[in-house]
Design a protein around this motif. Structure first.
Motif, PDB file in Angstrom:
ATOM      1  N   LYS A 297      -7.885  -1.560  11.070  1.00  0.00           N
ATOM      2  CA  LYS A 297      -7.646  -1.352   9.633  1.00  0.00           C
ATOM      3  C   LYS A 297      -8.205  -2.531   8.840  1.00  0.00           C
ATOM      4  O   LYS A 297      -8.765  -2.344   7.761  1.00  0.00           O
ATOM      5  CB  LYS A 297      -6.144  -1.183   9.373  1.00  0.00           C
TER       6      LYS A 297
ATOM      7  N   CYS B  34       0.845  -1.182   0.000  1.00  0.00           N
ATOM      8  CA  CYS B  34       0.000   0.000   0.000  1.00  0.00           C
ATOM      9  C   CYS B  34       0.890   1.244   0.000  1.00  0.00           C
ATOM     10  O   CYS B  34       1.793   1.357   0.829  1.00  0.00           O
ATOM     11  CB  CYS B  34      -0.869  -0.048   1.263  1.00  0.00           C
TER      12      CYS B  34
ATOM     13  N   ALA C 287      -1.912   4.452   3.012  1.00  0.00           N
ATOM     14  CA  ALA C 287      -1.809   3.857   4.352  1.00  0.00           C
ATOM     15  C   ALA C 287      -2.124   4.888   5.430  1.00  0.00           C
ATOM     16  O   ALA C 287      -2.774   4.575   6.438  1.00  0.00           O
ATOM     17  CB  ALA C 287      -0.417   3.275   4.562  1.00  0.00           C
TER      18      ALA C 287
END
Length: 79
Positions: free
Chosen positions: A27, A8, A13
């Motif tokens: 997350k 990512c 992120a």
């Protein structure tokens, strides 16, 4: 549950961390929700029917609705 790993970009992120923190969820939970929402919007769920994938093609061709309604359409078929 299956574990999936992906790379990512840092900018994404950072957004993920901020959103998950703001919602007070992990997350992983946020990614699962986002992926499920995306797939539902695209019509790519396990319950996807052939009709739902091809409904934009219905009526795209002209001609008789049902070839069996007139036997002359079947002349020579299968010979």
């Amino acid at each position: 549950m299956e574990t999936i790993t992906f790379k990512c970009p840092e900018k994404l992120a950072k957004k993920l961390r901020g959103e998950s923190s703001g919602r007070k969820i992990s997350k992983s939970d946020l990614l699962r929700q986002a992926l499920e929402f995306y797939l539902e919007q695209k019509g790519l769920t396990s319950h996807t029917s052939l009709y739902s994938l091809s409904k934009d093609l219905c009526g795209a061709v002209s001609g008789p609705e049902d070839l069996s309604e007139n036997s002359s359409y079947l002349e020579g078929y299968g010979q």
